[in-house]
Design a protein around this motif. Structure first.
Motif, PDB file in Angstrom:
ATOM      1  N   THR A  37       3.475 -11.054   5.044  1.00  0.00           N
ATOM      2  CA  THR A  37       2.188 -11.655   5.389  1.00  0.00           C
ATOM      3  C   THR A  37       2.355 -13.114   5.787  1.00  0.00           C
ATOM      4  N   ARG A  38       3.333 -13.794   5.215  1.00  0.00           N
ATOM      5  CA  ARG A  38       3.539 -15.204   5.542  1.00  0.00           C
ATOM      6  C   ARG A  38       4.064 -15.377   6.960  1.00  0.00           C
ATOM      7  N   LYS A  39       5.037 -14.580   7.333  1.00  0.00           N
ATOM      8  CA  LYS A  39       5.684 -14.748   8.628  1.00  0.00           C
ATOM      9  C   LYS A  39       4.810 -14.296   9.789  1.00  0.00           C
ATOM     10  N   LEU A 146      -5.107   0.890  -0.023  1.00  0.00           N
ATOM     11  CA  LEU A 146      -6.000   0.018  -0.788  1.00  0.00           C
ATOM     12  C   LEU A 146      -5.207  -0.983  -1.628  1.00  0.00           C
ATOM     13  N   VAL A 147      -3.945  -0.689  -1.896  1.00  0.00           N
ATOM     14  CA  VAL A 147      -3.085  -1.636  -2.615  1.00  0.00           C
ATOM     15  C   VAL A 147      -3.009  -2.951  -1.844  1.00  0.00           C
ATOM     16  N   ALA A 148      -3.003  -2.867  -0.520  1.00  0.00           N
ATOM     17  CA  ALA A 148      -2.976  -4.078   0.306  1.00  0.00           C
ATOM     18  C   ALA A 148      -4.244  -4.897   0.116  1.00  0.00           C
ATOM     19  N   HIS A 149      -5.364  -4.224  -0.062  1.00  0.00           N
ATOM     20  CA  HIS A 149      -6.629  -4.924  -0.288  1.00  0.00           C
ATOM     21  C   HIS A 149      -6.646  -5.561  -1.679  1.00  0.00           C
ATOM     22  N   GLN A 150      -6.080  -4.877  -2.653  1.00  0.00           N
ATOM     23  CA  GLN A 150      -5.973  -5.455  -3.993  1.00  0.00           C
ATOM     24  C   GLN A 150      -5.093  -6.702  -3.968  1.00  0.00           C
ATOM     25  N   GLN A 211       5.660   3.749   3.664  1.00  0.00           N
ATOM     26  CA  GLN A 211       4.420   3.387   2.982  1.00  0.00           C
ATOM     27  C   GLN A 211       4.380   1.896   2.650  1.00  0.00           C
ATOM     28  N   LYS A 212       5.514   1.358   2.231  1.00  0.00           N
ATOM     29  CA  LYS A 212       5.576  -0.073   1.918  1.00  0.00           C
ATOM     30  C   LYS A 212       5.274  -0.915   3.157  1.00  0.00           C
ATOM     31  N   GLN A 213       5.862  -0.537   4.282  1.00  0.00           N
ATOM     32  CA  GLN A 213       5.611  -1.291   5.509  1.00  0.00           C
ATOM     33  C   GLN A 213       4.156  -1.150   5.938  1.00  0.00           C
ATOM     34  N   ALA A 214       3.586   0.032   5.739  1.00  0.00           N
ATOM     35  CA  ALA A 214       2.181   0.240   6.086  1.00  0.00           C
ATOM     36  C   ALA A 214       1.274  -0.637   5.224  1.00  0.00           C
ATOM     37  N   ILE A 215       1.640  -0.841   3.972  1.00  0.00           N
ATOM     38  CA  ILE A 215       0.865  -1.710   3.083  1.00  0.00           C
ATOM     39  C   ILE A 215       0.952  -3.160   3.552  1.00  0.00           C
ATOM     40  N   VAL A 216       2.128  -3.579   3.991  1.00  0.00           N
ATOM     41  CA  VAL A 216       2.283  -4.935   4.533  1.00  0.00           C
ATOM     42  C   VAL A 216       1.418  -5.104   5.779  1.00  0.00           C
ATOM     43  N   GLU A 218      -1.255  -3.456   6.542  1.00  0.00           N
ATOM     44  CA  GLU A 218      -2.662  -3.449   6.131  1.00  0.00           C
ATOM     45  C   GLU A 218      -3.061  -4.796   5.532  1.00  0.00           C
ATOM     46  N   ALA A 219      -2.157  -5.413   4.785  1.00  0.00           N
ATOM     47  CA  ALA A 219      -2.445  -6.726   4.200  1.00  0.00           C
ATOM     48  C   ALA A 219      -2.693  -7.764   5.289  1.00  0.00           C
ATOM     49  N   ASN A 220      -1.936  -7.671   6.380  1.00  0.00           N
ATOM     50  CA  ASN A 220      -2.160  -8.578   7.505  1.00  0.00           C
ATOM     51  C   ASN A 220      -3.516  -8.330   8.153  1.00  0.00           C
ATOM     52  N   LEU A 221      -3.907  -7.071   8.232  1.00  0.00           N
ATOM     53  CA  LEU A 221      -5.218  -6.739   8.786  1.00  0.00           C
ATOM     54  C   LEU A 221      -6.329  -7.279   7.888  1.00  0.00           C
ATOM     55  N   VAL A 222      -6.152  -7.166   6.579  1.00  0.00           N
ATOM     56  CA  VAL A 222      -7.148  -7.684   5.638  1.00  0.00           C
ATOM     57  C   VAL A 222      -7.314  -9.191   5.818  1.00  0.00           C
ATOM     58  N   PHE A 223      -6.215  -9.879   6.033  1.00  0.00           N
ATOM     59  CA  PHE A 223      -6.276 -11.324   6.277  1.00  0.00           C
ATOM     60  C   PHE A 223      -7.153 -11.618   7.491  1.00  0.00           C
ATOM     61  N   ASP A 224      -6.962 -10.859   8.558  1.00  0.00           N
ATOM     62  CA  ASP A 224      -7.757 -11.060   9.775  1.00  0.00           C
ATOM     63  C   ASP A 224      -9.228 -10.717   9.544  1.00  0.00           C
TER      64      ASP A 224
END
Length: 255
Positions: A37-39, A146-150, A211-216, A218-224
């Motif tokens: 998410t940082r990069k 949803l883990v990405a949203h958490q 799945q791990k990459q998909a969570i990453v 999704e986390a970027n999408l949540v940021f947006d």
């Protein structure tokens, strides 16, 4: 002397390695999320997030709108998604100490009055609706996301909560302790210890690499999606910064 210095250096390296080994943020999905998410966020995206947040502090109305958007987001996240999911990963990461809906309802009571659910028609903004739609979509199709949203929302709230709540209090001259319940976590006495335990549970999830990459992702999408909510807010970020500065000076001078 050289031998003694080398021995000390070796001992220091061993201590550092032991510390690193005990830090869950330096391994597994925790590291992947932090780095991923940082990069991926450009300077422009980070600037938009910060600018949007300060816009939310420029007036009480703007801040109230931010709290309102967060209320709708967390209502769907916690009531419609987390409470109803059978996904073991989401359940493993869920923690009542992090839940925000009750706190947001307290803030809504402050800004709208205690009977706001009955007498006022309050609807989510377009950006909030987009956020809600995404939560509902992944809850139905790929609930492990949803883990990405958490991760994105809860840890962001916890990391910056005390600072942001204090900034809102100073910028808007809110009544002491009022309107900032969202940013307070009274059941978490040691933030660093709690986050370390949360990351440890995160790394223990038995997920595939895909799945791990998909969570990453999704986390970027949540940021947006969060940036979208902030950019909707009216107000001037510079006005908020100026007000906080003046109020801080007054407080130090005893005015």
């Amino acid at each position: 002397m050289v031998e003694e210095s080398s021995t000390v250096s070796t001992q220091d390296n061993k201590k550092k390695k032991q510390t690193d080994d005990n830090n869950p943020r330096l391994t597994g999905l925790a590291l992947q999320l932090d780095e991923g998410t940082r990069k991926s966020h450009s300077v422009a995206q980070n600037s938009a997030f910060v600018t949007g947040f300060f816009k939310g502090l420029s007036t009480k109305e703007s801040y109230r709108n931010l709290i309102t958007s967060l209320y709708f987001v967390y209502q769907v996240m916690e009531k419609d998604a987390f409470d109803r999911t059978h996904c073991p990963y989401v359940r493993a990461m869920d923690d009542p100490k992090l839940r925000r809906l009750t706190a947001l309802e307290q803030d809504m009571d402050y800004f709208y009055g205690s009977d706001w659910k009955k007498v006022q028609i309050i609807r989510p903004s377009p950006a909030t609706q987009a956020y809600i739609a995404r939560v509902q979509q992944v809850a139905q199709t790929e609930p492990y996301l949803l883990v990405a949203h958490q991760y994105t929302r809860y840890l962001g709230d916890l990391f910056g909560g005390q600072m942001m709540g204090g900034m809102a209090q100073r910028s808007l001259n809110l009544e002491p302790g009022k309107g900032v319940a969202f940013y307070q976590f009274p059941d978490i006495s040691n933030t660093n210890e709690f986050i370390t335990q949360w990351y440890t549970r995160l790394n223990a999830l038995e997920l595939t690499d895909e799945q791990k990459q998909a969570i990453v992702d999704e986390a970027n999408l949540v940021f947006d999606l969060n940036i979208g909510i902030l950019q909707e807010l009216d107000g001037s970020p510079f006005s908020a910064i100026w007000t906080m500065t003046v109020n801080s000076i007054k407080a130090r001078l005893g005015f």
